[in-house]
Scaffold this motif. Structure first.
Motif, PDB file in Angstrom:
ATOM      1  N   VAL A 139      -9.612   4.235  19.558  1.00  0.00           N
ATOM      2  CA  VAL A 139     -10.653   4.267  18.536  1.00  0.00           C
ATOM      3  C   VAL A 139     -10.775   5.695  17.992  1.00  0.00           C
ATOM      4  CG1 VAL A 139     -13.149   3.998  18.184  1.00  0.00           C
ATOM      5  CG2 VAL A 139     -11.902   2.283  19.491  1.00  0.00           C
ATOM      6  N   GLU A 140     -10.581   6.683  18.878  1.00  0.00           N
ATOM      7  CA  GLU A 140     -10.645   8.089  18.458  1.00  0.00           C
ATOM      8  C   GLU A 140      -9.656   8.355  17.318  1.00  0.00           C
ATOM      9  OE1 GLU A 140     -12.855  10.377  19.418  1.00  0.00           O
ATOM     10  OE2 GLU A 140     -13.716   8.657  20.448  1.00  0.00           O
ATOM     11  N   GLU A 141      -8.477   7.760  17.453  1.00  0.00           N
ATOM     12  CA  GLU A 141      -7.451   7.973  16.428  1.00  0.00           C
ATOM     13  C   GLU A 141      -7.918   7.424  15.064  1.00  0.00           C
ATOM     14  OE1 GLU A 141      -2.651   7.396  16.347  1.00  0.00           O
ATOM     15  OE2 GLU A 141      -3.744   6.642  18.091  1.00  0.00           O
ATOM     16  N   LEU A 142      -8.630   6.295  15.107  1.00  0.00           N
ATOM     17  CA  LEU A 142      -9.122   5.715  13.850  1.00  0.00           C
ATOM     18  C   LEU A 142     -10.125   6.647  13.169  1.00  0.00           C
ATOM     19  CD1 LEU A 142      -9.718   1.971  14.865  1.00  0.00           C
ATOM     20  CD2 LEU A 142      -7.701   2.968  13.785  1.00  0.00           C
ATOM     21  N   LYS A 143     -10.847   7.414  14.001  1.00  0.00           N
ATOM     22  CA  LYS A 143     -11.865   8.323  13.447  1.00  0.00           C
ATOM     23  C   LYS A 143     -11.229   9.446  12.628  1.00  0.00           C
ATOM     24  CE  LYS A 143     -15.404   7.815  16.996  1.00  0.00           C
ATOM     25  NZ  LYS A 143     -15.921   8.329  18.248  1.00  0.00           N
ATOM     26  N   THR A 144      -9.943   9.721  12.884  1.00  0.00           N
ATOM     27  CA  THR A 144      -9.309  10.857  12.210  1.00  0.00           C
ATOM     28  C   THR A 144      -8.735  10.471  10.838  1.00  0.00           C
ATOM     29  OG1 THR A 144      -7.140  10.415  13.150  1.00  0.00           O
ATOM     30  CG2 THR A 144      -8.612  11.818  14.459  1.00  0.00           C
ATOM     31  N   LEU A 145      -8.789   9.191  10.486  1.00  0.00           N
ATOM     32  CA  LEU A 145      -8.190   8.770   9.201  1.00  0.00           C
ATOM     33  C   LEU A 145      -8.894   9.421   8.014  1.00  0.00           C
ATOM     34  CD1 LEU A 145      -7.623   4.916   9.500  1.00  0.00           C
ATOM     35  CD2 LEU A 145      -5.883   6.676   9.132  1.00  0.00           C
ATOM     36  N   SER A 146      -8.092   9.941   7.108  1.00  0.00           N
ATOM     37  CA  SER A 146      -8.698  10.509   5.893  1.00  0.00           C
ATOM     38  C   SER A 146      -7.677  10.405   4.761  1.00  0.00           C
ATOM     39  CB  SER A 146      -9.069  11.975   6.126  1.00  0.00           C
ATOM     40  OG  SER A 146      -7.885  12.704   6.356  1.00  0.00           O
ATOM     41  N   GLY A 147      -8.129  10.642   3.566  1.00  0.00           N
ATOM     42  CA  GLY A 147      -7.238  10.639   2.395  1.00  0.00           C
ATOM     43  C   GLY A 147      -6.543   9.299   2.228  1.00  0.00           C
ATOM     44  N   LYS A 148      -5.286   9.336   1.787  1.00  0.00           N
ATOM     45  CA  LYS A 148      -4.576   8.077   1.527  1.00  0.00           C
ATOM     46  C   LYS A 148      -3.693   7.707   2.723  1.00  0.00           C
ATOM     47  CE  LYS A 148      -3.884   6.532  -2.704  1.00  0.00           C
ATOM     48  NZ  LYS A 148      -3.291   6.263  -3.998  1.00  0.00           N
ATOM     49  N   LYS A 149      -4.359   7.555   3.890  1.00  0.00           N
ATOM     50  CA  LYS A 149      -3.625   7.182   5.102  1.00  0.00           C
ATOM     51  C   LYS A 149      -4.207   5.887   5.647  1.00  0.00           C
ATOM     52  CE  LYS A 149      -2.374  11.828   6.481  1.00  0.00           C
ATOM     53  NZ  LYS A 149      -3.406  12.816   6.127  1.00  0.00           N
ATOM     54  N   PHE A 150      -3.364   5.103   6.320  1.00  0.00           N
ATOM     55  CA  PHE A 150      -3.880   3.886   6.964  1.00  0.00           C
ATOM     56  C   PHE A 150      -3.069   3.545   8.195  1.00  0.00           C
ATOM     57  CE2 PHE A 150      -1.076   0.260   5.501  1.00  0.00           C
ATOM     58  CZ  PHE A 150      -0.192   0.990   4.722  1.00  0.00           C
ATOM     59  N   MET A 151      -3.674   2.703   9.046  1.00  0.00           N
ATOM     60  CA  MET A 151      -3.051   2.346  10.331  1.00  0.00           C
ATOM     61  C   MET A 151      -3.243   0.850  10.574  1.00  0.00           C
ATOM     62  SD  MET A 151      -4.453   5.337  12.839  1.00  0.00           S
ATOM     63  CE  MET A 151      -2.928   5.632  13.707  1.00  0.00           C
ATOM     64  N   LEU A 152      -2.544   0.357  11.603  1.00  0.00           N
ATOM     65  CA  LEU A 152      -2.822  -0.988  12.102  1.00  0.00           C
ATOM     66  C   LEU A 152      -3.847  -0.830  13.219  1.00  0.00           C
ATOM     67  CD1 LEU A 152       0.543  -2.925  12.527  1.00  0.00           C
ATOM     68  CD2 LEU A 152      -1.587  -3.892  11.675  1.00  0.00           C
ATOM     69  N   ASP A 153      -4.787  -1.746  13.328  1.00  0.00           N
ATOM     70  CA  ASP A 153      -5.821  -1.647  14.356  1.00  0.00           C
ATOM     71  C   ASP A 153      -5.211  -1.827  15.748  1.00  0.00           C
ATOM     72  OD1 ASP A 153      -8.654  -1.510  15.149  1.00  0.00           O
ATOM     73  OD2 ASP A 153      -8.238  -3.528  15.888  1.00  0.00           O
ATOM     74  N   PHE A 203       0.826  -1.212   0.000  1.00  0.00           N
ATOM     75  CA  PHE A 203       0.000   0.000   0.000  1.00  0.00           C
ATOM     76  C   PHE A 203       0.866   1.270   0.000  1.00  0.00           C
ATOM     77  CE2 PHE A 203      -3.488  -2.869   1.434  1.00  0.00           C
ATOM     78  CZ  PHE A 203      -4.356  -2.594   0.385  1.00  0.00           C
ATOM     79  N   LYS A 204       2.027   1.193   0.641  1.00  0.00           N
ATOM     80  CA  LYS A 204       2.930   2.361   0.590  1.00  0.00           C
ATOM     81  C   LYS A 204       3.342   2.631  -0.857  1.00  0.00           C
ATOM     82  CE  LYS A 204       6.097   2.329   4.098  1.00  0.00           C
ATOM     83  NZ  LYS A 204       6.793   1.798   5.286  1.00  0.00           N
ATOM     84  N   ARG A 205       3.622   1.556  -1.582  1.00  0.00           N
ATOM     85  CA  ARG A 205       4.002   1.729  -3.000  1.00  0.00           C
ATOM     86  C   ARG A 205       2.843   2.290  -3.828  1.00  0.00           C
ATOM     87  NH1 ARG A 205       6.528  -3.252  -2.222  1.00  0.00           N
ATOM     88  NH2 ARG A 205       4.874  -4.345  -3.354  1.00  0.00           N
ATOM     89  N   GLN A 206       1.608   2.073  -3.345  1.00  0.00           N
ATOM     90  CA  GLN A 206       0.424   2.618  -4.037  1.00  0.00           C
ATOM     91  C   GLN A 206       0.144   4.068  -3.631  1.00  0.00           C
ATOM     92  OE1 GLN A 206      -1.961   0.435  -5.997  1.00  0.00           O
ATOM     93  NE2 GLN A 206      -0.041  -0.696  -5.995  1.00  0.00           N
ATOM     94  N   GLY A 207       1.056   4.661  -2.831  1.00  0.00           N
ATOM     95  CA  GLY A 207       0.898   6.068  -2.469  1.00  0.00           C
ATOM     96  C   GLY A 207       0.210   6.324  -1.140  1.00  0.00           C
ATOM     97  N   TYR A 208      -0.048   5.252  -0.358  1.00  0.00           N
ATOM     98  CA  TYR A 208      -0.665   5.444   0.966  1.00  0.00           C
ATOM     99  C   TYR A 208       0.408   5.714   2.018  1.00  0.00           C
ATOM    100  CZ  TYR A 208      -5.211   3.785  -0.643  1.00  0.00           C
ATOM    101  OH  TYR A 208      -6.407   3.665  -1.298  1.00  0.00           O
ATOM    102  N   SER A 209       0.070   6.559   3.014  1.00  0.00           N
ATOM    103  CA  SER A 209       1.002   6.772   4.141  1.00  0.00           C
ATOM    104  C   SER A 209       0.579   5.883   5.302  1.00  0.00           C
ATOM    105  CB  SER A 209       0.942   8.207   4.661  1.00  0.00           C
ATOM    106  OG  SER A 209       1.043   9.095   3.616  1.00  0.00           O
ATOM    107  N   PHE A 210       1.551   5.176   5.861  1.00  0.00           N
ATOM    108  CA  PHE A 210       1.278   4.260   6.979  1.00  0.00           C
ATOM    109  C   PHE A 210       1.580   4.987   8.286  1.00  0.00           C
ATOM    110  CE2 PHE A 210       2.906   0.684   9.726  1.00  0.00           C
ATOM    111  CZ  PHE A 210       1.639   0.213  10.045  1.00  0.00           C
ATOM    112  N   LEU A 211       0.584   5.065   9.166  1.00  0.00           N
ATOM    113  CA  LEU A 211       0.739   5.832  10.407  1.00  0.00           C
ATOM    114  C   LEU A 211       1.025   4.947  11.622  1.00  0.00           C
ATOM    115  CD1 LEU A 211      -2.273   8.334   9.941  1.00  0.00           C
ATOM    116  CD2 LEU A 211       0.077   8.571   9.146  1.00  0.00           C
ATOM    117  N   GLY A 212       1.336   3.666  11.417  1.00  0.00           N
ATOM    118  CA  GLY A 212       1.657   2.788  12.551  1.00  0.00           C
ATOM    119  C   GLY A 212       0.405   2.258  13.219  1.00  0.00           C
ATOM    120  N   ARG A 213       0.596   1.702  14.464  1.00  0.00           N
ATOM    121  CA  ARG A 213      -0.543   1.111  15.168  1.00  0.00           C
ATOM    122  C   ARG A 213      -1.336   2.192  15.888  1.00  0.00           C
ATOM    123  NH1 ARG A 213      -2.241  -3.916  16.384  1.00  0.00           N
ATOM    124  NH2 ARG A 213      -0.346  -4.934  15.658  1.00  0.00           N
ATOM    125  N   ALA A 214      -2.649   2.146  15.771  1.00  0.00           N
ATOM    126  CA  ALA A 214      -3.501   3.141  16.446  1.00  0.00           C
ATOM    127  C   ALA A 214      -3.456   2.911  17.951  1.00  0.00           C
ATOM    128  CB  ALA A 214      -4.930   3.008  15.948  1.00  0.00           C
TER     129      ALA A 214
END
Ligand code: SAM
Length: 308
Positions: free
Chosen positions: A45-59, A31-42
């Motif tokens: 739950v509040e932190e998961l609510k802030t995800l937007s655009g091409k960002k992702f996290m580990l649950d 996914f990083k190669r597809q242009g997504y930024s990896f933000l590490g482990r959340a």
């Protein structure tokens, strides 16, 4: 319980990494190669609510679960079509995770199609052991067969059979220690459905579902070697959840009890009977998932390690 509704927060796109085919690290790199930024482990739950655009996290709760912003669509992704990732809501990952069968064990998935939880069980078993999977619906079983092949699941047997007619004393099930029971329900927890009020099942339908759910749960507990059983629904209705578990536990006397699982999970069973807090609930508002219910039943005197 808070269920689906116009004001319910949007649920993220959850992606379960299929460790039978790949690893979390490899999928993150993809996914990083597809242009997504990896933000590490959340961390919350509040932190998961802030995800937007091409960002992702580990649950934060479940290993091997990646979280992307709501509405991210991976149905055309190469990783999805090749079975490397499974598009599965976080709450629906709880049953197999909490059943946690040991590698090599025999497991029944009583109402299995279309098979997301079966493939999760196979991943936990590392394809070692055996899964007996049942469903009554031929079409759903056909989809399931394709899905399990794509996910690289082996060591399973699919049967088109009413689980209520499966003989618990058949010697082929004599080593079944774990049962996952995810029966038909009203589906009232599904966020994509109509708002809760409009979709509310009638009292008659709830009564019929609840009767079926009690019968099938009682039947599952008749398997002589079963040590742990996970009962789950995607319903927010007490009649299909706490009431079913309570009635069946009462009928069982002291043979089975509720296991107090996942103490850190924020949303618990409705306090309708002593011990109901051992059950887990999930909702868009509280856990940022579909509405869901899970109870883990254990044979008394057979405590086994459950993930916490
Ligand atoms: N566990 C599945 C998954 O994670 O993909 C979803 C199961 S869905 C909630 C319930 C399933 O139970 C349906 O596929 C339905 O056909 C099946 N079912 C209903 N009554 C059944 C019965 N008596 N025996 C076996 N399966 C049954």
């Amino acid at each position: 319980a808070s269920g689906a509704g116009p004001e319910a927060p949007q649920v993220p796109r959850y992606v379960r990494v299929n460790v039978l085919k790949t690893s979390v690290d490899d999928v993150v790199e993809f996914f990083k190669r597809q242009g997504y930024s990896f933000l590490g482990r959340a961390n919350s739950v509040e932190e998961l609510k802030t995800l937007s655009g091409k960002k992702f996290m580990l649950d934060l709760h479940l290993p091997e679960l990646l979280v992307f912003p709501p509405q991210t669509d991976f149905h055309d992704s190469r990783l999805y079509t090749s079975g490397h990732i499974i598009l599965q809501d976080k709450a629906s990952c709880l049953p197999a995770f909490l059943l946690s069968p040991s590698a090599g064990s025999h497991v029944i998935d009583a109402c299995a199609a279309p098979g997301n939880k079966t493939s999760h069980l196979a991943a936990i078993l590392k394809n070692k052991g055996h899964i007996f999977a049942f469903d009554v619906d031929t079409k759903r079983l056909a989809t399931m067969n394709t899905m399990l092949m794509r996910a690289g699941v082996t060591s399973f047997k699919l049967a088109q059979q009413d689980f209520l007619t499966v003989d618990p004393h058949d010697p082929k099930y004599s080593k079944v220690k774990y049962i996952l029971l995810d029966p038909s329900c009203s589906g009232s927890g599904m966020v994509a459905r109509l708002p809760l009020d409009e979709a509310a099942p009638s009292a008659e339908r709830l009564q019929a579902l609840s009767g079926f759910q009690r019968r099938i749960l009682s039947h599952a507990l008749r398997f002589p070697a079963v040590q742990r059983l996970v009962y789950s629904t995607c319903s927010v209705h007490q009649e299909e959840n706490e009431d079913v578990v309570h009635a069946v536990l009462q009928e069982q006397g002291s043979a089975f009890r509720l296991a107090n699982v996942f103490p850190s999970w924020p949303c618990r069973g409705l306090a309708t009977f002593p011990g109901a807090e051992c059950c887990l609930r999930a909702s868009p508002a509280d856990t940022l998932t579909q509405g869901f219910f899970v109870a883990v039943l254990e044979r008394c005197g057979e405590e086994t390690a459950v993930p916490s």
